[in-house]
Design a protein around this motif. Structure first.
Motif, PDB file in Angstrom:
ATOM      1  N   ALA A  88       6.482   9.848 -17.794  1.00 50.95           N
ATOM      2  CA  ALA A  88       7.135   8.751 -17.068  1.00 50.95           C
ATOM      3  C   ALA A  88       8.638   8.942 -17.046  1.00 50.95           C
ATOM      4  O   ALA A  88       9.212   9.673 -17.862  1.00 50.95           O
ATOM      5  CB  ALA A  88       6.794   7.404 -17.715  1.00 50.95           C
ATOM      6  N   GLY A  89       9.253   8.287 -16.094  1.00 52.90           N
ATOM      7  CA  GLY A  89      10.702   8.289 -15.988  1.00 52.90           C
ATOM      8  C   GLY A  89      11.174   6.948 -15.460  1.00 52.90           C
ATOM      9  O   GLY A  89      10.399   6.193 -14.862  1.00 52.90           O
ATOM     10  N   ALA A  90      12.438   6.652 -15.711  1.00 55.81           N
ATOM     11  CA  ALA A  90      13.019   5.389 -15.248  1.00 55.81           C
ATOM     12  C   ALA A  90      14.388   5.664 -14.643  1.00 55.81           C
ATOM     13  O   ALA A  90      15.063   6.634 -14.993  1.00 55.81           O
ATOM     14  CB  ALA A  90      13.130   4.384 -16.393  1.00 55.81           C
ATOM     15  N   LEU A  91      14.775   4.809 -13.741  1.00 54.67           N
ATOM     16  CA  LEU A  91      16.084   4.919 -13.093  1.00 54.67           C
ATOM     17  C   LEU A  91      16.643   3.512 -12.940  1.00 54.67           C
ATOM     18  O   LEU A  91      15.942   2.611 -12.475  1.00 54.67           O
ATOM     19  CB  LEU A  91      15.948   5.587 -11.718  1.00 54.67           C
ATOM     20  N   ILE A  92      17.889   3.329 -13.348  1.00 49.00           N
ATOM     21  CA  ILE A  92      18.513   2.008 -13.281  1.00 49.00           C
ATOM     22  C   ILE A  92      19.775   2.085 -12.426  1.00 49.00           C
ATOM     23  O   ILE A  92      20.670   2.891 -12.708  1.00 49.00           O
ATOM     24  CB  ILE A  92      18.858   1.481 -14.686  1.00 49.00           C
ATOM     25  N   ASP A  93      19.819   1.265 -11.403  1.00 49.74           N
ATOM     26  CA  ASP A  93      21.006   1.131 -10.547  1.00 49.74           C
ATOM     27  C   ASP A  93      21.557  -0.275 -10.700  1.00 49.74           C
ATOM     28  O   ASP A  93      20.819  -1.259 -10.509  1.00 49.74           O
ATOM     29  CB  ASP A  93      20.645   1.379  -9.074  1.00 49.74           C
ATOM     30  N   TYR A  94      22.851  -0.371 -11.033  1.00 53.21           N
ATOM     31  CA  TYR A  94      23.473  -1.685 -11.136  1.00 53.21           C
ATOM     32  C   TYR A  94      24.287  -1.948  -9.883  1.00 53.21           C
ATOM     33  O   TYR A  94      25.117  -1.122  -9.486  1.00 53.21           O
ATOM     34  CB  TYR A  94      24.358  -1.790 -12.373  1.00 53.21           C
ATOM     35  N   ILE A  95      24.038  -3.089  -9.269  1.00 47.42           N
ATOM     36  CA  ILE A  95      24.757  -3.476  -8.059  1.00 47.42           C
ATOM     37  C   ILE A  95      25.667  -4.645  -8.408  1.00 47.42           C
ATOM     38  O   ILE A  95      25.194  -5.725  -8.776  1.00 47.42           O
ATOM     39  CB  ILE A  95      23.789  -3.866  -6.920  1.00 47.42           C
ATOM     40  N   PRO A 130       0.827  -1.213   0.000  1.00 48.98           N
ATOM     41  CA  PRO A 130       0.000   0.000   0.000  1.00 48.98           C
ATOM     42  C   PRO A 130       0.855   1.255   0.000  1.00 48.98           C
ATOM     43  O   PRO A 130       0.513   2.246  -0.646  1.00 48.98           O
ATOM     44  CB  PRO A 130      -0.815  -0.134   1.290  1.00 48.98           C
ATOM     45  N   ALA A 131       1.968   1.220   0.729  1.00 51.43           N
ATOM     46  CA  ALA A 131       2.884   2.366   0.777  1.00 51.43           C
ATOM     47  C   ALA A 131       4.264   1.867   1.178  1.00 51.43           C
ATOM     48  O   ALA A 131       4.393   0.870   1.893  1.00 51.43           O
ATOM     49  CB  ALA A 131       2.390   3.422   1.766  1.00 51.43           C
ATOM     50  N   THR A 132       5.282   2.560   0.720  1.00 54.93           N
ATOM     51  CA  THR A 132       6.655   2.221   1.071  1.00 54.93           C
ATOM     52  C   THR A 132       7.520   3.449   0.893  1.00 54.93           C
ATOM     53  O   THR A 132       7.117   4.420   0.235  1.00 54.93           O
ATOM     54  CB  THR A 132       7.184   1.067   0.196  1.00 54.93           C
ATOM     55  N   ALA A 133       8.688   3.429   1.479  1.00 47.22           N
ATOM     56  CA  ALA A 133       9.607   4.547   1.285  1.00 47.22           C
ATOM     57  C   ALA A 133      10.055   4.604  -0.163  1.00 47.22           C
ATOM     58  O   ALA A 133       9.971   5.641  -0.827  1.00 47.22           O
ATOM     59  CB  ALA A 133      10.810   4.403   2.213  1.00 47.22           C
ATOM     60  N   SER A 134      10.512   3.463  -0.686  1.00 51.84           N
ATOM     61  CA  SER A 134      10.994   3.415  -2.066  1.00 51.84           C
ATOM     62  C   SER A 134      10.942   1.965  -2.546  1.00 51.84           C
ATOM     63  O   SER A 134      11.495   1.070  -1.899  1.00 51.84           O
ATOM     64  CB  SER A 134      12.425   3.943  -2.162  1.00 51.84           C
ATOM     65  N   THR A 135      10.308   1.748  -3.685  1.00 57.76           N
ATOM     66  CA  THR A 135      10.282   0.396  -4.237  1.00 57.76           C
ATOM     67  C   THR A 135      11.678  -0.039  -4.677  1.00 57.76           C
ATOM     68  O   THR A 135      11.973  -1.236  -4.698  1.00 57.76           O
ATOM     69  CB  THR A 135       9.321   0.303  -5.433  1.00 57.76           C
ATOM     70  N   MET A 136      12.537   0.914  -5.008  1.00 54.34           N
ATOM     71  CA  MET A 136      13.902   0.553  -5.403  1.00 54.34           C
ATOM     72  C   MET A 136      14.674  -0.013  -4.220  1.00 54.34           C
ATOM     73  O   MET A 136      15.433  -0.983  -4.363  1.00 54.34           O
ATOM     74  CB  MET A 136      14.639   1.752  -6.000  1.00 54.34           C
ATOM     75  N   ILE A 137      14.478   0.570  -3.052  1.00 53.89           N
ATOM     76  CA  ILE A 137      15.132   0.041  -1.855  1.00 53.89           C
ATOM     77  C   ILE A 137      14.621  -1.368  -1.568  1.00 53.89           C
ATOM     78  O   ILE A 137      15.395  -2.277  -1.257  1.00 53.89           O
ATOM     79  CB  ILE A 137      14.872   0.969  -0.656  1.00 53.89           C
ATOM     80  N   ASP A 138      13.317  -1.563  -1.696  1.00 53.87           N
ATOM     81  CA  ASP A 138      12.736  -2.881  -1.463  1.00 53.87           C
ATOM     82  C   ASP A 138      13.293  -3.907  -2.448  1.00 53.87           C
ATOM     83  O   ASP A 138      13.614  -5.040  -2.071  1.00 53.87           O
ATOM     84  CB  ASP A 138      11.215  -2.812  -1.591  1.00 53.87           C
ATOM     85  N   ALA A 139      13.400  -3.508  -3.720  1.00 50.15           N
ATOM     86  CA  ALA A 139      13.912  -4.432  -4.740  1.00 50.15           C
ATOM     87  C   ALA A 139      15.391  -4.740  -4.507  1.00 50.15           C
ATOM     88  O   ALA A 139      15.843  -5.873  -4.723  1.00 50.15           O
ATOM     89  CB  ALA A 139      13.697  -3.846  -6.131  1.00 50.15           C
ATOM     90  N   LYS A 164      13.060   8.730  -5.638  1.00 55.33           N
ATOM     91  CA  LYS A 164      14.136   9.543  -6.203  1.00 55.33           C
ATOM     92  C   LYS A 164      14.201   9.358  -7.721  1.00 55.33           C
ATOM     93  O   LYS A 164      13.897   8.286  -8.240  1.00 55.33           O
ATOM     94  CB  LYS A 164      15.495   9.147  -5.604  1.00 55.33           C
ATOM     95  N   GLY A 165      14.637  10.429  -8.396  1.00 56.48           N
ATOM     96  CA  GLY A 165      14.894  10.356  -9.826  1.00 56.48           C
ATOM     97  C   GLY A 165      16.386  10.345 -10.083  1.00 56.48           C
ATOM     98  O   GLY A 165      17.184  10.017  -9.194  1.00 56.48           O
ATOM     99  N   ARG A 166      16.783  10.683 -11.298  1.00 58.49           N
ATOM    100  CA  ARG A 166      18.202  10.725 -11.632  1.00 58.49           C
ATOM    101  C   ARG A 166      18.929  11.754 -10.769  1.00 58.49           C
ATOM    102  O   ARG A 166      18.403  12.801 -10.449  1.00 58.49           O
ATOM    103  CB  ARG A 166      18.402  11.081 -13.108  1.00 58.49           C
ATOM    104  N   LYS A 167      20.164  11.416 -10.417  1.00 62.37           N
ATOM    105  CA  LYS A 167      21.045  12.295  -9.642  1.00 62.37           C
ATOM    106  C   LYS A 167      20.413  12.719  -8.323  1.00 62.37           C
ATOM    107  O   LYS A 167      20.639  13.838  -7.832  1.00 62.37           O
ATOM    108  CB  LYS A 167      21.437  13.526 -10.475  1.00 62.37           C
ATOM    109  N   GLY A 168      19.603  11.812  -7.752  1.00 58.12           N
ATOM    110  CA  GLY A 168      19.030  12.069  -6.433  1.00 58.12           C
ATOM    111  C   GLY A 168      17.888  13.054  -6.396  1.00 58.12           C
ATOM    112  O   GLY A 168      17.459  13.462  -5.318  1.00 58.12           O
ATOM    113  N   SER A 221      24.767  -9.911  -8.153  1.00 61.94           N
ATOM    114  CA  SER A 221      24.854  -8.773  -9.071  1.00 61.94           C
ATOM    115  C   SER A 221      23.581  -8.664  -9.897  1.00 61.94           C
ATOM    116  O   SER A 221      22.979  -9.677 -10.279  1.00 61.94           O
ATOM    117  CB  SER A 221      26.062  -8.942  -9.998  1.00 61.94           C
ATOM    118  N   GLY A 222      23.202  -7.437 -10.162  1.00 62.90           N
ATOM    119  CA  GLY A 222      22.021  -7.229 -10.994  1.00 62.90           C
ATOM    120  C   GLY A 222      21.635  -5.772 -11.045  1.00 62.90           C
ATOM    121  O   GLY A 222      22.170  -4.937 -10.301  1.00 62.90           O
TER     122      GLY A 222
END
Length: 364
Positions: free
Chosen positions: A224-231, A110-119, A145-149, A237-238
């Motif tokens: 729309a916008g997208a942000l990709i972080d590679y770990i 229902p709500a979260t700080a950031s789906t990217m953090i969860d992923a 967050k978007g690009r460059k924070g 890795s992903g």
């Protein structure tokens, strides 16, 4: 009872409220139902007009009902999923998926700080084969967050906020060597906004474009916008791909990203809400298909929709809001696997720009 929501956004930005490309089948109800009462006598000459009047009224009513049903189906109101203010239906989303792995493991919050953090947490905890394709979807985010924070406004329940995991080694066509990984990620970076653009077009939206490196526009407004972080973590890795799509929010006169850039939603462009579940399912299906193509084909497809190519832009080295002595105006030539190729209008030099180093805005 459903009514088309009223909006003036389409008029203001000259967007035609055309029927969507995803057309529903009209109802199969018989407009001329046969009577089953066989006991009634044959009407006399005096009785016939009343009976015929009732018959024709029933026919007209039946046709009217069919017309309404067809119109509603044609406008995307095939279910309650398109009702603004409703939560994302994870089960309906699953039934609409046509993918091999993207979205097959799904979490709805229902709500979260950031789906990217969860992923990212899922990527760190799960083995690559299990993590690949997993998606986290939230109705609201509080620290998006978007690009460059940059801050990304993600408070409306009517939009799509999701992050999914892409493990290159688990892809249908994985990079064969470590040296091929950067090329694979470049393709992913271009394929994500392209998939979103195709999903918007599938809903019937006109004037859809992409803006290098990762934005999607509708007639000059950001949708729309997208942000990709590679770990690159040993054994885990992903890439974590975050997407935000203005879907059913009425964002007329709303400014996104800290109040600087004008925004639009799919609903604004069409004049009626759509099924978020279907939009996201199409995004994932398109992305899987694009990632099977060679990089040069994806670049060509992206270039066809890119709003920057051929236009004069301003190259920002810090941000669009902060002026820097290194900033310059340029004309965009084309997109390559190395970045955006431009001509510096002051020096005449041809320069290849990296999305990690600069931001681009169309010059007014």
């Amino acid at each position: 009872k459903r009514r088309r929501p009223t909006t003036t956004m389409a008029d203001e930005v000259n967007l035609p409220a055309a029927p969507p490309a995803l057309r529903k089948h009209p109802t199969t109800q018989n407009p001329n139902p046969s009577t089953t009462n066989t006991d009634e006598k044959t009407p006399t000459t005096e009785e016939a007009p009343a009976e015929n009047g009732f018959f024709f009224s029933a026919v007209i009513l039946g046709v009217f009902v069919i017309a309404i049903a067809y119109t509603i189906g044609d406008a995307g109101y095939s279910s309650e999923l398109a009702t603004p203010g409703s939560r994302f239906d994870i089960n309906a989303f699953g039934s609409l998926l046509h993918t091999n792995y993207l979205g097959r493991t799904k979490i709805h919050l229902p709500a979260t700080a950031s789906t990217m953090i969860d992923a990212k947490n899922i990527l760190a905890e799960k083995p690559p084969s299990e993590a690949h394709g997993s998606i986290v979807i939230a109705d609201r985010q509080t620290q998006a967050k978007g690009r460059k924070g940059r801050k990304w406004v993600a408070s409306s329940i009517d939009n799509i906020y999701a992050s999914f995991i892409w493990v290159p080694s688990q892809a249908t066509i994985p990079p064969k060597t470590p040296q091929q990984l950067p090329t694979h990620l470049i393709k992913l970076n271009l394929a994500v906004p392209l998939a979103i653009a195709r999903a918007c077009s599938a809903e019937g939206v006109s004037y859809v474009g992409v803006k290098w490196p990762n934005d999607v526009w509708i007639n000059g407004y950001k949708v729309a916008g997208a942000l990709i972080d590679y770990i690159g973590r040993q054994g885990h890795s992903g890439a974590v791909v975050g997407v935000g799509i203005n879907t059913n929010e009425n964002v007329k006169d709303v400014l996104a990203l800290g109040g600087k850039n004008k925004a639009i939603s799919i609903r604004d462009a069409l004049g009626y809400p759509v099924e978020r579940e279907r939009v996201l399912a199409v995004v994932l299906a398109e992305l899987e298909a694009l990632m099977k193509l060679p990089l040069n084909v994806v670049i060509n497809e992206f270039t066809k929709l890119d709003v920057l190519v051929g236009n004069v832009v301003t190259v920002h080295h810090v941000s669009k809001e902060v002026k820097d002595s290194r900033d310059f105006q340029a004309r965009v030539l084309h997109i390559s696997q190395d970045g955006l190729v431009v001509t510096n209008l002051k020096t005449g030099d041809e320069v290849t720009l990296s999305s990690e180093e600069v931001s681009i805005s169309l010059s007014e």
